[in-house]
Design an enzyme around this catalytic site. Structure first.
Site, short mmCIF file in Angstrom:
data_model
loop_
_atom_site.label_atom_id
_atom_site.label_comp_id
_atom_site.label_asym_id
_atom_site.label_seq_id
_atom_site.Cartn_x
_atom_site.Cartn_y
_atom_site.Cartn_z
N ASP A 114 1.99 -32.92 9.71
CA ASP A 114 2.79 -32.74 8.51
C ASP A 114 3.06 -34.14 7.95
O ASP A 114 3.19 -35.09 8.72
CB ASP A 114 4.10 -32.04 8.85
CG ASP A 114 5.05 -32.01 7.67
OD1 ASP A 114 4.67 -31.48 6.62
OD2 ASP A 114 6.17 -32.55 7.80
N LYS A 115 3.14 -34.27 6.65
CA LYS A 115 3.37 -35.61 6.08
C LYS A 115 4.82 -36.04 6.19
O LYS A 115 5.15 -37.01 6.86
CB LYS A 115 2.95 -35.65 4.60
CG LYS A 115 3.18 -37.03 3.97
CD LYS A 115 2.92 -37.04 2.48
CE LYS A 115 4.05 -36.43 1.70
NZ LYS A 115 5.29 -37.29 1.68
N THR A 116 5.69 -35.27 5.55
CA THR A 116 7.08 -35.68 5.41
C THR A 116 7.82 -35.64 6.74
O THR A 116 7.93 -34.60 7.38
CB THR A 116 7.80 -34.78 4.39
OG1 THR A 116 7.08 -34.79 3.17
CG2 THR A 116 9.21 -35.27 4.15
N THR A 131 0.59 -31.13 3.50
CA THR A 131 1.78 -31.52 2.75
C THR A 131 1.98 -30.61 1.55
O THR A 131 1.02 -30.08 0.98
CB THR A 131 1.69 -32.99 2.27
OG1 THR A 131 2.86 -33.31 1.53
CG2 THR A 131 0.45 -33.22 1.41
N GLY A 132 3.24 -30.43 1.18
CA GLY A 132 3.55 -29.69 -0.03
C GLY A 132 3.49 -30.57 -1.26
O GLY A 132 3.59 -30.08 -2.38
N LYS A 148 1.29 -22.75 5.44
CA LYS A 148 0.92 -23.78 6.42
C LYS A 148 0.26 -23.17 7.66
O LYS A 148 -0.72 -23.71 8.17
CB LYS A 148 2.15 -24.60 6.81
CG LYS A 148 2.58 -25.57 5.72
CD LYS A 148 3.54 -26.63 6.24
CE LYS A 148 3.80 -27.69 5.17
NZ LYS A 148 4.65 -28.78 5.68
N ASP A 172 8.05 -31.49 11.62
CA ASP A 172 9.48 -31.66 11.92
C ASP A 172 10.39 -30.74 11.14
O ASP A 172 11.60 -30.74 11.37
CB ASP A 172 9.89 -33.11 11.65
CG ASP A 172 10.05 -33.40 10.16
OD1 ASP A 172 9.27 -32.82 9.37
OD2 ASP A 172 10.93 -34.19 9.80
N ASP A 188 7.54 -26.10 8.93
CA ASP A 188 6.43 -26.34 9.86
C ASP A 188 6.44 -25.37 11.03
O ASP A 188 5.46 -25.28 11.78
CB ASP A 188 6.50 -27.77 10.42
CG ASP A 188 6.42 -28.82 9.33
OD1 ASP A 188 5.59 -28.65 8.41
OD2 ASP A 188 7.18 -29.80 9.38
#
Length: 696
Positions: free
Chosen positions: A375-377, A522-523, A550, A569, A573
């Protein structure tokens, strides 16, 4: 998944307020592990206490110690029989029960092997007590039960720690809501009393109690834990809000649109539940070895009995003793400890290095991983806005001064972008005449100079020309750009984005060296995703992914016939973490992600993903080595126990068999303790860095 009645009774009262989100009896397999661990612990201690007098009363051990005459008393064998019966029926019950379950499923494994060994030893030894010529194996029966109970207790302890993902999701919601009544008053009501159409007041800093639409007010809403959006989202009249999100600085009035099972949060809960229930199981190496040893024990015992009685013409008692010795010795204590000991050492070693293993089978699968989706964020990035670039349009001021002027003014504002700029300098300057420019920025006087931090919209309104290829390039990367004006002149621009963690690039590089394909979900839009992907060196990325999609993306990658790990996180997710072959949660994230994951990275450091994979491979190597030692003992001991070298005067006595068994167990235990976390590129020593920004 079947509910566990014991657990349901224990936790029924605790779950009453979560009825809208889950059923009382919906407990996962890890709750069952906790119950079984307690049962194995109780049986182990009771069996161990009973084993001590069994050892003292065993004729074979008395002879070895030279105490046969000192301890011998009338009826001692009957006392020995009684104590051993208690150990067999109470301590051995899980294995006897497991025997029937494994035979019913036609998958004989460790339970079958242990049950065959202890039943054979008990039946034969009991017959000896009541008149059959031979030797009793009660002490071997008792110690075998003890060691197997200990091994299973250790194993269950290592995998228990029931997943509370659904409870944690429910905890995101506040306990009550401020309902606007028809007469204009405000009444606090429980969430269960809310219905579509109700009007609610949400004060600054409060959690939003239900999905809805804003009817009055403006604010920025932090939805990061729900949607993965890295920055608080500006909300105004007619915008939708999600239950569980955190309201920012403004006061909002919303009309409820979704409650209970219709809410976004409940849909995430359902996705988590579905993914958890569909998670695949792994084949336990020890059970595979036990299955084959079961066949060897039964076949070897039968062949030994037939040869000594029918072919060699020996006495019935001798043939039975040889057959029983083979069947008892086939189940070495070492095999029962081979895996649990490594599991215990591995779990402890992982915890001391900031890796919390919650699902052992999934962790053991990690050595086979072919791809990791990040996940990016909050995972590859820090999940917060930060300054990445400063552009200068004038030579009469330096970058540091421009930056400090802007930060000083923004320190007076509560806007997320303003806070990011304000925290990017060590010390701000006094500001006079501060005021916000509605929807466009802020202004104030710093050291006698009029400073404005404004958006491109403000520049257009003022007909201020802003054509610079550098600004276009930053925007193409998905960064937010604000402009700094001093005394009416455009002096520079500051670009902001979600800060990339300093360790992300090194982690991706090491994973790729291990042959693992690195991806990102990522969103955020394609520009942001492409920028982060290039910065850290990813192989592939998926942008504009909605929270509910996702898990589907993880399935899509799995459909390529590759084993996939997911690292994230946020609440959004959780379904993807549960769907992946290995779910890895960043410890600084939401409780939901942590509770859904198979492994938790306490330090929120992407480099720990590398350490995790290396530990998984090292753990498997130790398990394999221990199984070789444990089964190697059988390869040596079984032929001797059967009497293969009897013609040369070599016959393995039960006492010598016990000595070999003890040696094998000691070797397995020492080998397990030698497990270490492999260190490569200082991965294992990776610690979270304190720097608050990573300049792109």
């Amino acid at each position: 998944m079947k509910p566990n009645p014991d657990q349901a009774e224990e936790t029924e009262a605790h779950h009453d307020h979560h009825d809208d989100h889950k059923d009382h009896g919906d407990h996962d397999h890890q709750s069952h592990h906790a119950h079984m661990a307690a049962d194995f612990r109780r049986r182990f201690w009771i069996a161990l206490v009973l084993t001590l007098p069994i050892l003292v009363l065993s004729p074979m051990l008395q002879e070895l110690a030279g105490l046969r005459d000192a301890i011998d008393f009338p009826g001692d064998l009957y006392v020995l029989f009684g104590l051993s019966s208690a150990v067999f029926f109470y301590g051995g019950w899980p294995f006897l029960k497991g025997l029937f379950e494994e035979l019913q499923s036609r998958q004989p494994g460790m339970m079958t092997l242990v049950a065959v060994a202890i039943t054979t030893a008990y039946a034969y030894s009991s017959a000896v007590v009541f008149g059959l010529a031979g030797k009793v194996f009660f002490w071997e029966l008792a110690t075998l039960v003890d060691v197997m109970l200990l091994g299973h207790w250790i194993e269950m302890k290592s995998v228990m720690g029931a997943s509370r993902a659904l409870e944690e999701l429910a905890k995101l919601m506040p306990s009550d809501a401020h309902k606007l009544m028809p007469d204009g008053s405000v009444k606090d009501v429980p969430l269960s009393e809310l219905a579509a159409g109700d009007k609610l007041l949400i004060k600054p800093g409060e959690k939003i109690p239900a999905d809805g639409v804003i009817t009055e007010g403006e604010s920025s809403v932090n939805e990061a834990m729900l949607t993965g959006e890295s920055t608080p989202v500006k909300k105004k009249t007619d915008d939708k809000v999600i239950g569980g999100a955190i309201n920012g600085e403004g006061s909002l009035t919303i009309e409820v649109k979704g409650t209970g099972k219709d809410s976004f949060l409940s849909q995430v809960i359902d996705l988590v539940k579905q993914a958890q229930e569909s998670k695949s199981k792994t084949q336990d190496l020890a059970n595979t070895a036990a299955m084959w040893l079961t066949f060897i024990a039964l076949g070897g015992g039968a062949i030994t009995f037939f040869i000594w009685l029918g072919v060699m013409g020996n006495a019935l008692s001798f043939a039975i003793e040889r057959a029983v010795t083979v069947m008892v010795i086939t189940c070495p204590h070492a095999l029962g400890l081979a895996v649990p000991l490594v599991v215990a050492v591995s779990t402890s070693l992982a915890a001391s290095n900031g890796l919390l293993i919650r699902n052992r089978p999934a962790f053991e699968r990690a050595r086979k991983l072919q791809a990791i989706i990040f996940d990016k964020t909050g995972t590859l990035t820090e999940g917060r806005f930060g300054v990445t670039d400063t552009l200068m349009f004038s030579q009469d001021i330096d970058e540091d001064t421009l930056h400090r002027y802007a930060a000083s003014v923004e320190a007076r504002s509560e806007h997320p972008i303003a806070r990011a700029i304000a925290t990017s300098v060590d010390k701000t300057l006094p500001v006079d005449d501060f005021k916000g420019i509605a929807g466009k920025g802020a202004e104030g006087t710093v050291e006698g100079k009029a400073v404005k931090i404004v958006s491109s919209g403000f520049l257009r309104e003022q007909d201020i020309d802003m054509t610079d290829s550098r600004v276009d390039e930053l925007r193409a990367q998905g960064k937010t750009v604000v402009f700094v004006m001093i005394d009416g002149q455009l002096k520079g621009a500051i670009a902001l984005a979600d800060i990339i963690r300093p360790e992300s690039k090194q982690a991706i590089a090491e994973l790729k060296e291990m042959g693992i394909r690195c991806m990102m979900l990522t969103g955020d839009n394609k520009q942001v995703a492409e920028w982060v992907s290039k910065e850290v060196g990813l192989d592939e990325y998926f942008a504009d992914v909605l929270p509910q999609d996702k898990a589907a993306k993880v399935k899509e990658v799995q459909s390529r016939d590759i084993l996939v790990a997911m690292t994230g996180d946020g609440v959004n997710d959780a379904p993807a973490l549960a769907q992946a072959d290995l779910g890895i949660a960043i410890g600084a994230g939401s409780d939901v992600a942590v509770e859904t994951a198979d492994v938790v990275l306490v330090r929120s450091n992407p480099l720990d993903v590398v350490a995790l994979l290396k530990l998984s491979k090292a753990t498997y190597s130790k398990v394999f080595q221990n199984l070789v030692w444990a089964t190697g003992y059988n390869a040596f001991a079984i032929p001797l126990a059967a009497g293969a070298l009897y013609a040369w005067g070599v016959l393995l006595s039960p006492a010598l068999g016990a000595a070999l068994m003890a040696a094998s167990t000691v070797i397995v235990a020492i080998n397990a303790r030698l497990l270490r976390l492999p260190r490569g590129n200082d991965t294992a020593a990776a610690t979270q860095q304190d720097g608050d920004t990573s300049r792109a």
